[in-house]
Design a protein around this motif. Structure first.
Motif, PDB file in Angstrom:
ATOM      1  N   TRP A   1      -8.637   5.040   6.257  1.00 56.13           N
ATOM      2  CA  TRP A   1      -7.543   5.918   6.675  1.00 56.13           C
ATOM      3  C   TRP A   1      -7.564   6.052   8.191  1.00 56.13           C
ATOM      4  CZ3 TRP A   1      -3.841   7.727   3.482  1.00 56.13           C
ATOM      5  CH2 TRP A   1      -4.096   7.700   2.110  1.00 56.13           C
TER       6      TRP A   1
ATOM      7  N   SER B   1      -3.810   9.923  -1.257  1.00 59.96           N
ATOM      8  CA  SER B   1      -4.108   8.777  -2.104  1.00 59.96           C
ATOM      9  C   SER B   1      -3.370   7.564  -1.571  1.00 59.96           C
ATOM     10  CB  SER B   1      -3.658   9.022  -3.545  1.00 59.96           C
ATOM     11  OG  SER B   1      -4.299  10.133  -4.106  1.00 59.96           O
ATOM     12  N   CYS B   2      -3.960   6.400  -1.789  1.00 61.16           N
ATOM     13  CA  CYS B   2      -3.319   5.146  -1.388  1.00 61.16           C
ATOM     14  C   CYS B   2      -3.666   4.086  -2.401  1.00 61.16           C
ATOM     15  CB  CYS B   2      -3.783   4.733  -0.002  1.00 61.16           C
ATOM     16  SG  CYS B   2      -3.237   3.077   0.491  1.00 61.16           S
TER      17      CYS B   2
ATOM     18  N   LEU C   1       0.864  -1.166   0.000  1.00 61.94           N
ATOM     19  CA  LEU C   1       0.000   0.000   0.000  1.00 61.94           C
ATOM     20  C   LEU C   1       0.907   1.224   0.000  1.00 61.94           C
ATOM     21  CD1 LEU C   1      -2.736  -0.882   2.656  1.00 61.94           C
ATOM     22  CD2 LEU C   1      -2.742  -1.318   0.209  1.00 61.94           C
TER      23      LEU C   1
ATOM     24  N   GLU D   1       1.107   5.283  -0.059  1.00 64.51           N
ATOM     25  CA  GLU D   1       0.368   6.523   0.168  1.00 64.51           C
ATOM     26  C   GLU D   1       1.114   7.702  -0.448  1.00 64.51           C
ATOM     27  OE1 GLU D   1      -0.547   4.707   4.536  1.00 64.51           O
ATOM     28  OE2 GLU D   1       1.363   5.314   3.667  1.00 64.51           O
TER      29      GLU D   1
ATOM     30  N   GLY E   1      -0.218   0.841   4.927  1.00 64.20           N
ATOM     31  CA  GLY E   1       0.787   1.618   4.236  1.00 64.20           C
ATOM     32  C   GLY E   1       1.844   2.106   5.210  1.00 64.20           C
TER      33      GLY E   1
ATOM     34  N   THR F   1       1.859   8.698   5.757  1.00 62.97           N
ATOM     35  CA  THR F   1       2.242   9.969   5.136  1.00 62.97           C
ATOM     36  C   THR F   1       1.992  11.088   6.140  1.00 62.97           C
ATOM     37  OG1 THR F   1       1.981  11.382   3.181  1.00 62.97           O
ATOM     38  CG2 THR F   1      -0.022  10.333   4.015  1.00 62.97           C
TER      39      THR F   1
ATOM     40  N   TYR G   1      -2.293   6.849   7.947  1.00 59.57           N
ATOM     41  CA  TYR G   1      -2.009   5.514   7.439  1.00 59.57           C
ATOM     42  C   TYR G   1      -3.203   4.981   6.657  1.00 59.57           C
ATOM     43  CZ  TYR G   1       1.827   5.404  10.818  1.00 59.57           C
ATOM     44  OH  TYR G   1       2.978   5.667  11.533  1.00 59.57           O
ATOM     45  N   CYS G   2      -2.889   4.342   5.562  1.00 60.31           N
ATOM     46  CA  CYS G   2      -3.891   3.667   4.747  1.00 60.31           C
ATOM     47  C   CYS G   2      -4.000   2.221   5.217  1.00 60.31           C
ATOM     48  CB  CYS G   2      -3.445   3.731   3.288  1.00 60.31           C
ATOM     49  SG  CYS G   2      -4.433   2.772   2.157  1.00 60.31           S
TER      50      CYS G   2
ATOM     51  N   THR H   1      -7.540   1.802  -5.318  1.00 60.35           N
ATOM     52  CA  THR H   1      -7.040   3.041  -4.733  1.00 60.35           C
ATOM     53  C   THR H   1      -8.118   3.699  -3.884  1.00 60.35           C
ATOM     54  OG1 THR H   1      -5.515   3.396  -6.563  1.00 60.35           O
ATOM     55  CG2 THR H   1      -6.068   5.313  -5.236  1.00 60.35           C
TER      56      THR H   1
END
Length: 120
Positions: free
Chosen positions: A36, A21-22, A4, A6, A111, A114, A94-95, A77
């Motif tokens: 998220w 975006s992820c 994943l 991000e 993920g 970010t 975090y995704c 996505t």
């Protein structure tokens, strides 16, 4: 292997907007719920929003009306549109994806996170 990835974090002034975006990639049979999570400095990771494969959404109360989650199933996505950002929105986002890598094998994937920093 599932990844994943991000993107979209950064520094923004209070009241501004960001779009995260992820994208999930790798050996994926099916992606179920995506979401998220937010981890503020010194605090636990908390759910921001989630979205099912059919598009049903769930939001944390503090984000309702300001954040919008969406997804593109064809691209595996998920997106998070963040508006009217506040200093308390600062942290790592975090995704998460709950997905199947085969007909029977499923798992919970994350993920790398970010960073979002909101300056006042």
């Amino acid at each position: 292997q599932v990844q994943l990835v991000e993107s979209g974090g950064g520094l923004v002034q209070a009241g501004g907007s960001l779009r995260l975006s992820c994208a999930a990639s790798g050996i994926i049979f099916s992606v179920n719920t995506m979401g998220w999570y937010h981890q503020a400095p010194g605090k636990q990771r908390e759910l921001v929003a989630s979205i099912t494969k059919s598009g049903s959404t769930n939001y944390a109360d503090s984000m309702k009306g300001r954040f919008t989650i969406s997804r593109d199933n064809a691209k595996n996505t998920v997106y998070l549109q963040m508006n009217s950002l506040k200093s308390e929105d600062t942290g790592v986002y975090y995704c998460n994806a709950k997905l199947f890598t085969s007909y029977r094998a499923s798992g919970d994937y994350w993920g790398q996170g970010t960073q979002v920093t909101v300056s006042s």
